[in-house]
Design an enzyme around this catalytic site. Sequence first.
Site, PDB file in Angstrom:
ATOM      1  N   ARG A  58      47.213  13.761  13.165  1.00 18.68           N
ATOM      2  CA  ARG A  58      47.620  12.692  12.241  1.00 18.68           C
ATOM      3  C   ARG A  58      48.716  11.777  12.768  1.00 18.68           C
ATOM      4  NH1 ARG A  58      48.380  13.939   6.052  1.00 18.68           N
ATOM      5  NH2 ARG A  58      49.930  15.423   6.767  1.00 18.68           N
ATOM      6  N   ASP A  59      49.258  12.031  13.938  1.00 17.12           N
ATOM      7  CA  ASP A  59      50.247  11.105  14.505  1.00 17.12           C
ATOM      8  C   ASP A  59      50.070  11.001  16.012  1.00 17.12           C
ATOM      9  OD1 ASP A  59      52.328   9.273  14.378  1.00 17.12           O
ATOM     10  OD2 ASP A  59      53.883  10.805  14.643  1.00 17.12           O
TER      11      ASP A  59
END
Length: 219
Positions: A58-59
């Site tokens: 997610r990042d």
Amino acid sequence: FNRTAQGEPYLVMELLKGENLAVLLRREEKIPLERTLSIIRQTASALVTAHQGGVVHRDLKPDNIFLSRRTSGDITIKVMDFGISKLLHARTILTQGSRVFGTPWYMSPEQAQGLEDVDHRADIYALGVIFYQMLTGKLPFPGNNPPAVLYSVVHEEPPPLAHLCPTLEPELVATVNRAMEKEAKDRFWSADEMVRTVAKAVGEKWKVSLAWDTAPEFI
């Protein structure tokens, strides 16, 4: 991890020597195709392992892709900082999908909208953005205003890769574009599928890129 005899907690981590991809991009801007393919291949391999374990990063961004140089001279890509990762199907306050986590320039449209059904294909999108950036030296959605960037991610199309890199194989352009599709269902289902498609698109250049995995001049 443990505690010392005095009761102080500690965490032992791997000592990495090298630099992250963000540093390399600031220094070189555009990355040669063979080197780019090597970075994408190894990063995708790490994502496959994470996704098979039910973890979405997610990042994913250049700051979290580390080019580790071993004493042998080999270059190994390390995907770092799973601090905001999401366990698939988890619904705790720390892992829920309906909150906006990540770095705007690399966030998928579903993340930018705070949707609940964020899955591993958000990482596929980020990998596509990184691919685009390494090839062009530009972000698909630049800017210093995060809300404006997020709006662009959801509603606008990036400058065409084919125009910025007219010598790229059309099949490779199509592969990067597919990874960056607005709808998750239109992207690759897995990082492995994406890599196999890249290999087919570039042909003999794929074999040449394998040499970059052990190239000391990486860093």
